[in-house]
Structures are given as structure tokens and as C-alpha cells.
Design a protein around this motif. Sequence first.
Motif, PDB file in Angstrom:
ATOM      1  N   GLY A  23      81.842   1.349  13.160  1.00  0.00           N
ATOM      2  CA  GLY A  23      82.801   1.295  14.257  1.00  0.00           C
ATOM      3  C   GLY A  23      84.110   0.615  13.912  1.00  0.00           C
ATOM      4  O   GLY A  23      84.991   0.491  14.768  1.00  0.00           O
ATOM      5  N   VAL A  24      84.266   0.160  12.663  1.00  0.00           N
ATOM      6  CA  VAL A  24      85.479  -0.540  12.236  1.00  0.00           C
ATOM      7  C   VAL A  24      86.221   0.304  11.212  1.00  0.00           C
ATOM      8  O   VAL A  24      85.636   0.766  10.225  1.00  0.00           O
ATOM      9  N   LEU A  25      87.514   0.521  11.449  1.00  0.00           N
ATOM     10  CA  LEU A  25      88.373   1.213  10.498  1.00  0.00           C
ATOM     11  C   LEU A  25      89.226   0.174   9.783  1.00  0.00           C
ATOM     12  O   LEU A  25      90.016  -0.527  10.416  1.00  0.00           O
ATOM     13  N   THR A  26      89.048   0.053   8.473  1.00  0.00           N
ATOM     14  CA  THR A  26      89.834  -0.893   7.676  1.00  0.00           C
ATOM     15  C   THR A  26      90.935  -0.140   6.955  1.00  0.00           C
ATOM     16  O   THR A  26      90.672   0.799   6.194  1.00  0.00           O
ATOM     17  N   LEU A  27      92.166  -0.549   7.194  1.00  0.00           N
ATOM     18  CA  LEU A  27      93.338   0.066   6.580  1.00  0.00           C
ATOM     19  C   LEU A  27      93.932  -0.932   5.589  1.00  0.00           C
ATOM     20  O   LEU A  27      94.245  -2.071   5.962  1.00  0.00           O
ATOM     21  N   THR A  28      94.081  -0.498   4.347  1.00  0.00           N
ATOM     22  CA  THR A  28      94.542  -1.400   3.292  1.00  0.00           C
ATOM     23  C   THR A  28      95.859  -0.908   2.706  1.00  0.00           C
ATOM     24  O   THR A  28      95.930   0.184   2.136  1.00  0.00           O
ATOM     25  N   VAL A  43      85.686   4.798  16.295  1.00  0.00           N
ATOM     26  CA  VAL A  43      86.486   3.671  15.824  1.00  0.00           C
ATOM     27  C   VAL A  43      86.679   2.732  17.011  1.00  0.00           C
ATOM     28  O   VAL A  43      87.333   3.072  17.984  1.00  0.00           O
ATOM     29  N   ARG A  44      86.092   1.552  16.907  1.00  0.00           N
ATOM     30  CA  ARG A  44      86.132   0.600  18.018  1.00  0.00           C
ATOM     31  C   ARG A  44      87.000  -0.618  17.711  1.00  0.00           C
ATOM     32  O   ARG A  44      87.318  -1.389  18.599  1.00  0.00           O
ATOM     33  N   ALA A  45      87.372  -0.789  16.434  1.00  0.00           N
ATOM     34  CA  ALA A  45      88.242  -1.897  16.026  1.00  0.00           C
ATOM     35  C   ALA A  45      88.921  -1.513  14.725  1.00  0.00           C
ATOM     36  O   ALA A  45      88.405  -0.700  13.951  1.00  0.00           O
ATOM     37  N   VAL A  46      90.101  -2.114  14.488  1.00  0.00           N
ATOM     38  CA  VAL A  46      90.888  -1.824  13.286  1.00  0.00           C
ATOM     39  C   VAL A  46      91.182  -3.131  12.559  1.00  0.00           C
ATOM     40  O   VAL A  46      91.591  -4.123  13.177  1.00  0.00           O
ATOM     41  N   VAL A  47      90.959  -3.125  11.249  1.00  0.00           N
ATOM     42  CA  VAL A  47      91.314  -4.254  10.389  1.00  0.00           C
ATOM     43  C   VAL A  47      92.449  -3.804   9.473  1.00  0.00           C
ATOM     44  O   VAL A  47      92.382  -2.726   8.875  1.00  0.00           O
ATOM     45  N   LEU A  48      93.484  -4.631   9.356  1.00  0.00           N
ATOM     46  CA  LEU A  48      94.622  -4.330   8.490  1.00  0.00           C
ATOM     47  C   LEU A  48      94.665  -5.370   7.376  1.00  0.00           C
ATOM     48  O   LEU A  48      94.679  -6.583   7.648  1.00  0.00           O
ATOM     49  N   ALA A  65      85.136  -8.454  13.086  1.00  0.00           N
ATOM     50  CA  ALA A  65      85.403  -7.057  13.440  1.00  0.00           C
ATOM     51  C   ALA A  65      84.159  -6.372  13.984  1.00  0.00           C
ATOM     52  O   ALA A  65      84.242  -5.572  14.925  1.00  0.00           O
ATOM     53  N   ALA A  66      82.995  -6.687  13.422  1.00  0.00           N
ATOM     54  CA  ALA A  66      81.750  -6.112  13.923  1.00  0.00           C
ATOM     55  C   ALA A  66      81.490  -6.549  15.355  1.00  0.00           C
ATOM     56  O   ALA A  66      81.038  -5.746  16.200  1.00  0.00           O
ATOM     57  N   ARG A  67      81.774  -7.797  15.667  1.00  0.00           N
ATOM     58  CA  ARG A  67      81.601  -8.281  17.042  1.00  0.00           C
ATOM     59  C   ARG A  67      82.588  -7.595  17.989  1.00  0.00           C
ATOM     60  O   ARG A  67      82.241  -7.235  19.116  1.00  0.00           O
ATOM     61  N   LEU A  68      83.812  -7.418  17.534  1.00  0.00           N
ATOM     62  CA  LEU A  68      84.809  -6.737  18.362  1.00  0.00           C
ATOM     63  C   LEU A  68      84.402  -5.291  18.639  1.00  0.00           C
ATOM     64  O   LEU A  68      84.586  -4.784  19.752  1.00  0.00           O
ATOM     65  N   ALA A  69      83.847  -4.630  17.631  1.00  0.00           N
ATOM     66  CA  ALA A  69      83.443  -3.234  17.787  1.00  0.00           C
ATOM     67  C   ALA A  69      82.304  -3.081  18.793  1.00  0.00           C
ATOM     68  O   ALA A  69      82.088  -1.988  19.327  1.00  0.00           O
ATOM     69  N   ALA A  70      81.579  -4.166  19.047  1.00  0.00           N
ATOM     70  CA  ALA A  70      80.453  -4.107  19.974  1.00  0.00           C
ATOM     71  C   ALA A  70      80.876  -4.299  21.433  1.00  0.00           C
ATOM     72  O   ALA A  70      80.071  -4.088  22.348  1.00  0.00           O
ATOM     73  N   VAL A  71      82.124  -4.699  21.663  1.00  0.00           N
ATOM     74  CA  VAL A  71      82.602  -4.919  23.033  1.00  0.00           C
ATOM     75  C   VAL A  71      82.911  -3.577  23.695  1.00  0.00           C
ATOM     76  O   VAL A  71      83.445  -2.662  23.063  1.00  0.00           O
ATOM     77  N   SER A  72      82.599  -3.461  24.979  1.00  0.00           N
ATOM     78  CA  SER A  72      82.878  -2.231  25.726  1.00  0.00           C
ATOM     79  C   SER A  72      84.355  -1.851  25.624  1.00  0.00           C
ATOM     80  O   SER A  72      85.233  -2.681  25.905  1.00  0.00           O
ATOM     81  N   PRO A  73      84.659  -0.610  25.228  1.00  0.00           N
ATOM     82  CA  PRO A  73      86.066  -0.188  25.150  1.00  0.00           C
ATOM     83  C   PRO A  73      86.806  -0.325  26.484  1.00  0.00           C
ATOM     84  O   PRO A  73      87.986  -0.690  26.496  1.00  0.00           O
ATOM     85  N   ASP A  74      86.138  -0.045  27.580  1.00  0.00           N
ATOM     86  CA  ASP A  74      86.789  -0.191  28.884  1.00  0.00           C
ATOM     87  C   ASP A  74      87.108  -1.657  29.165  1.00  0.00           C
ATOM     88  O   ASP A  74      88.177  -1.982  29.698  1.00  0.00           O
ATOM     89  N   ALA A  75      86.197  -2.547  28.814  1.00  0.00           N
ATOM     90  CA  ALA A  75      86.454  -3.973  29.006  1.00  0.00           C
ATOM     91  C   ALA A  75      87.605  -4.435  28.119  1.00  0.00           C
ATOM     92  O   ALA A  75      88.438  -5.245  28.543  1.00  0.00           O
ATOM     93  N   VAL A  76      87.671  -3.921  26.890  1.00  0.00           N
ATOM     94  CA  VAL A  76      88.772  -4.264  25.985  1.00  0.00           C
ATOM     95  C   VAL A  76      90.109  -3.862  26.598  1.00  0.00           C
ATOM     96  O   VAL A  76      91.078  -4.640  26.597  1.00  0.00           O
TER      97      VAL A  76
END
Length: 287
Positions: free
Chosen positions: A23-28, A59-64, A214-225
Motif C-alpha cells: 500500500g506504500v508507493l516509494t518514489l526515489t 496506493v494508500r501512502a507515498v514516501v519521497l 508509512a505502513a501505519r499510514l497505509a492502514a488508516v481509512s482513506p476517508d478518515a485521512v
Amino acid sequence: MSNNSGGAVPTGSGHLLAERAGGVLTLTLNRPRSRNAFSREMLEALAAMLDFAAAADDVRAVVLAGSGGTFCAGGDLAMLAAGESIFGPADAPDVRLAAQRALQRATVVRLRDLGKPSVALIEGAAVGAGLGLALACDLRYAGTSATLRTGFGRLGLAGDFGCTWSLNRLAGPSRALELLYLSPALTAARAQELGLVTEAVPDERLREHVTAVAARLAAVSPDAVRAMRSHVDRAAAHDFAACADAEAEWHVRLLESDAHRAAVRALSQARAARTSPTTENPGAKES
């Protein structure tokens, strides 16, 4: 899309790498020889990947992050020294202005308004527009040896890629001007004190720490986010009563969501498991 999809994601450019997992997209950013300074190719690829992240259900969270131990040096100093610009010909300022506005909106503005949690993983230097890119993320974790600085004043510039807005919002007007005028090199610890960095983390633990966050963030409800982000943004321009009213509206809406009901069930089951005896008292005797 399946929540199980993962692995490398093609970006169309070697200047940006993408990896999807859990659920995490890491962009480098990937121009290590130039300290990951911006290129037109990099920014266009970043814009495309942010559009992809916004549209992808899995994709529930993004890491840059940056490659080679550096986050981003911002503008390419070699091009600046040659009087060149990644945004267009030196003798066409209107062309450059239009291109820069478009790419800023497609990258830092898109990142800030993504609607999904974003995290900057800051190693080494984050300078100028590179700092602006980090500040556009929701959260920022920096290695203890990292250095953050505006850099603009040293080059006779005033700031771009949203850096001045973010500094004002995070550190306040007076501190923002100090950072812009004097361009001090901030340690991760000092940047945390000023509110520019969420947490300074030992270098050797930084990537592990950001992966866990990031894993914890990806677990949060998208609507709540989306609701949380809306509430925090609203607070800057509305009074307390209006913000509380909006909170209540979202609260009632989210109470009806499947995500809320599933979370309540899971918490209730976990609490019951903690409080219920699992074995009989081995010392008890039958009466």
C-alpha cells in the motif's frame, strides 16, 4: 486494483525510481551525481507518478526519498552557472514562467493536495527547491546527519516550489524570513525544533523507521485521512465554531462507513481477548 500488487513501477525516466509494497508507493529521486538536483525529466516523471498514486486504490501512502545518500539539492547549479534553465530557453522568460508554474502545480502542489499521506525521507542535503519538495509532504523524517537550508539568498533568488509558503506556515513569518535571508544550514535536530522536521532519526535507523511509519499510514481509512487533512487545512482560515461544525459533519458521515465498523469490531475483539481468561486456574480443586 489489488491490494497485493507490488514491486517496481515504471516511471518512464531513470531520474525517478518507483517501488510499490504493502500500500506504500516509494518514489526515489535518482540523479545521485548531481545530488538529485531537479531535471525537467525528473519533474515530469514525478508529476506522472503522483497522478498514478492519486488514482491507484492500492496506493494508500507515498514516501519521497533520494538516492546516493542525498535527498535533493534543488536547482541544478551547473545549469544555473551556464545561464540555462530546465524550464526553457534563456531568451524566453515567458516560456520558462509558464513551464515552471505548470510543473510546480503538478509536483509540489499535487503532492500537498494528494489526499493520501505523504512522507519525506531526508538523507544528506535538502536545499532550495528540494527543501520545498520535502516541506510539501505531510510528514518529514530526517537522518541525524542531514542538513536543511533554503539556499536561495546565496544565489540572489527568493524561493520557489512553495518553499516560502511552507516555511511561513510551519515556522512562522519571522523565522521564515530569517531562514530565507541568511540561509543557515540546519541540522536535523534544529529543523525539528523549528517544526520543519517531524522527527530526527539516527541515520542507521532512518529507512526502517520511515518504512514502519508509512505502513501505519497505509492502514488508516482513506476517508478518515481526507477528513483529517480537510480539518487541518480549514483551521488556518476559519474560526473554532466553523471547524467544530465541519468535524461533526464528517464524524457523522464516517460513523456509517465500513472502515469505522470494521475497526470497532477489531478493537472490541482485541480488548475481549486481553480481558478474558484463557486457562483455568491449575491450582483450583474440584469441590
